[in-house]
Write a protein that holds these residues in place. Structure first.
Motif, mmCIF file in Angstrom:
data_model
loop_
_atom_site.group_PDB
_atom_site.id
_atom_site.type_symbol
_atom_site.label_atom_id
_atom_site.label_comp_id
_atom_site.label_asym_id
_atom_site.label_seq_id
_atom_site.Cartn_x
_atom_site.Cartn_y
_atom_site.Cartn_z
ATOM 1 N N ASP A 39 8.062 -0.742 11.039
ATOM 2 C CA ASP A 39 7.928 -1.923 11.782
ATOM 3 C C ASP A 39 8.866 -1.758 13.192
ATOM 4 O O ASP A 39 8.614 -2.242 14.351
ATOM 5 C CB ASP A 39 8.291 -3.361 10.893
ATOM 6 C CG ASP A 39 9.920 -3.192 10.222
ATOM 7 O OD1 ASP A 39 10.299 -1.889 10.168
ATOM 8 O OD2 ASP A 39 10.530 -4.102 10.284
ATOM 9 N N GLN A 40 10.054 -1.163 12.755
ATOM 10 C CA GLN A 40 10.878 -0.907 14.092
ATOM 11 C C GLN A 40 10.328 0.235 14.977
ATOM 12 O O GLN A 40 10.538 -0.315 16.421
ATOM 13 C CB GLN A 40 12.117 -0.277 13.608
ATOM 14 C CG GLN A 40 13.040 -1.213 12.731
ATOM 15 C CD GLN A 40 14.185 -0.198 12.095
ATOM 16 O OE1 GLN A 40 13.826 0.598 11.435
ATOM 17 N NE2 GLN A 40 15.426 -0.564 12.311
ATOM 18 N N GLU A 42 7.028 0.311 15.679
ATOM 19 C CA GLU A 42 5.989 -0.721 16.527
ATOM 20 C C GLU A 42 6.703 -1.486 17.519
ATOM 21 O O GLU A 42 6.142 -1.654 18.548
ATOM 22 C CB GLU A 42 5.402 -1.211 15.390
ATOM 23 C CG GLU A 42 4.075 -1.722 16.091
ATOM 24 C CD GLU A 42 2.978 -0.811 16.410
ATOM 25 O OE1 GLU A 42 2.226 -1.058 17.223
ATOM 26 O OE2 GLU A 42 2.942 0.267 15.693
ATOM 27 N N ARG A 43 7.859 -2.109 17.092
ATOM 28 C CA ARG A 43 8.707 -2.784 18.076
ATOM 29 C C ARG A 43 9.069 -1.982 19.217
ATOM 30 O O ARG A 43 8.887 -2.413 20.694
ATOM 31 C CB ARG A 43 9.731 -3.633 17.363
ATOM 32 C CG ARG A 43 9.187 -4.564 16.443
ATOM 33 C CD ARG A 43 10.700 -5.712 16.220
ATOM 34 N NE ARG A 43 11.716 -4.930 15.665
ATOM 35 C CZ ARG A 43 11.649 -4.999 14.329
ATOM 36 N NH1 ARG A 43 10.816 -5.616 13.476
ATOM 37 N NH2 ARG A 43 12.775 -4.266 13.752
ATOM 38 N N HIS A 46 6.475 -1.162 22.043
ATOM 39 C CA HIS A 46 6.037 -1.975 23.026
ATOM 40 C C HIS A 46 7.351 -2.561 23.751
ATOM 41 O O HIS A 46 7.402 -3.596 24.455
ATOM 42 C CB HIS A 46 5.577 -3.416 22.241
ATOM 43 C CG HIS A 46 4.115 -2.643 21.533
ATOM 44 N ND1 HIS A 46 4.012 -2.441 20.260
ATOM 45 C CD2 HIS A 46 2.957 -2.728 22.241
ATOM 46 C CE1 HIS A 46 2.701 -2.134 19.942
ATOM 47 N NE2 HIS A 46 2.036 -2.332 21.146
#
Length: 252
Positions: A39-40, A42-43, A46
Motif C-alpha cells: 500500500d505504501q 502504491e501511494r 502516485h
C-alpha cells in the motif's frame, strides 16, 4: 506594523513551516526503519511533488520513475535491496550502508560508539525515550529523524503558546543536533547508498536525505536569525561522556 503583530506573523510562519518539516522528517524516518509494504508503494507511485530542481525533487523523481514500472515483484525487490544495502544481507565482510551514525564517525567503524551516546544525550535532554524493549542502537538514522521531528513539533507548540524563550531553546537544539549528529555523517552515508543500492528507488532516497540536510540548514538558520539567535550552537553532552573522555585522556 507593531512588534506584537510582527511576532504573531513570525510565529505563524514558523508553525506553517514546521508542519511540513515534521511530516517530511517522519516520512523519511519510515523509509529507513521499515521495508515498504504494497500500500505504501502504491501511494508513493502516485506522489505529487514540486519539480523545483532541488535534491528533494530529484529524489522523488527517481523514486516515482522506478515505481512507474512496478509489478507484483516490486515489494520483494525493494525488500531485498533494503536488506542488502542497510542490513548487509548477502555480504560477508561488512554492512554496505548501515544507517548508524557510529559506523560513519568512529575510527573502528563500529556500532554503539560515542555517536550513540551523544544522540542519547540529546534524546534525554528532552525526556525522549525509546521503547523499553528496543534493541536497535539509538543513533539509527530513523530514530534521529524521529527526534528531529519531535523537536520541530515542540517548537511549533512553543510558537503557538507565545513562549519565545522555549522556542529559542528548541531552535538552538535543532541546529545543534543537525550539526553534531546529522551533517557530520549523512553525506558519506548517502554516497554509500549510491554506491551499493541495487535500485534507483533507494538512490532516490539518498537524494531525499541530501535535500533534507539542505532544507534544514537553510530553514533553521533563517528562523534563528529572525529570533535573534547568533553564533555557533553548543553540543548537548551528558556527564558520563565527559567522564569517559577524561578517563581516556588519563589512560593515554
Amino acid at each position: 506594523m507593531s512588534e506584537n503583530v510582527m511576532d504573531k506573523t513570525l510565529m505563524e510562519e514558523i508553525v506553517a513551516a514546521n508542519e511540513a518539516r515534521a511530516a517530511f522528517d517522519r516520512f523519511l524516518a519510515s523509509l529507513f526503519l521499515y521495508e515498504l509494504k504494497d500500500d505504501q508503494i502504491e501511494r508513493l507511485a502516485h506522489l505529487e511533488f514540486e519539480r523545483d530542481g532541488s535534491k528533494v525533487a530529484q529524489g522523488y523523481a527517481q523514486m516515482v520513475e522506478y515505481l512507474r514500472h512496478r509489478n507484483r515483484a516490486t515489494a520483494q525487490t525493494l525488500a531485498v535491496d533494503y536488506a542488502h544495502t542497510f542490513l548487509g544481507a548477502g555480504t560477508y565482510d561488512h554492512v554496505l550502508a548501515p544507517p548508524y551514525e557510529s559506523v560513519f564517525t568512529s575510527k573502528q567503524r563500529l556500532l554503539m560508539q560515542d555517536a550513540r551516546d551523544g544522540a542519547l544525550a540529546y534524546y534525554r535532554s528532552e525526556g525522549v525515550d525509546l521503547p523499553a524493549d528496543n534493541t536497535t542502537p539509538e543513533d539509527h538514522l530513523g530514530f534521529e529523524l524521529q527526534f528531529a521531528a519531535t523537536l520541530v513539533e515542540r517548537a511549533s507548540d512553543a510558537a503557538k503558546n507565545g513562549d519565545i524563550e522555549r522556542l529559542r531553546e528548541l531552535v538552538s537544539k535543532q541546529r545543534s543536533f543537525l550539526q553534531f549528529h546529522q551533517e557530520n555523517w549523512l553525506p558519506e552515508f548517502c554516497d554509500a547508498i549510491d554506491q551499493y543500492a541495487q535500485t534507483d528507488f533507494y538512490r532516490g532516497v539518498a537524494n531525499l536525505v541530501r535535500g533534507y540536510l539542505a532544507i534544514e540548514r537553510e530553514v533553521l538558520d533563517g528562523i534563528a536569525d529572525a529570533l535573534g539567535i547568533a553564533g555557533p550552537e553548543c553540543e548537548v553532552r551528558s556527564a558520563w561522556m565527559d567522564d569517559r573522555e577524561e578517563a581516556d585522556g588519563d589512560a593515554a
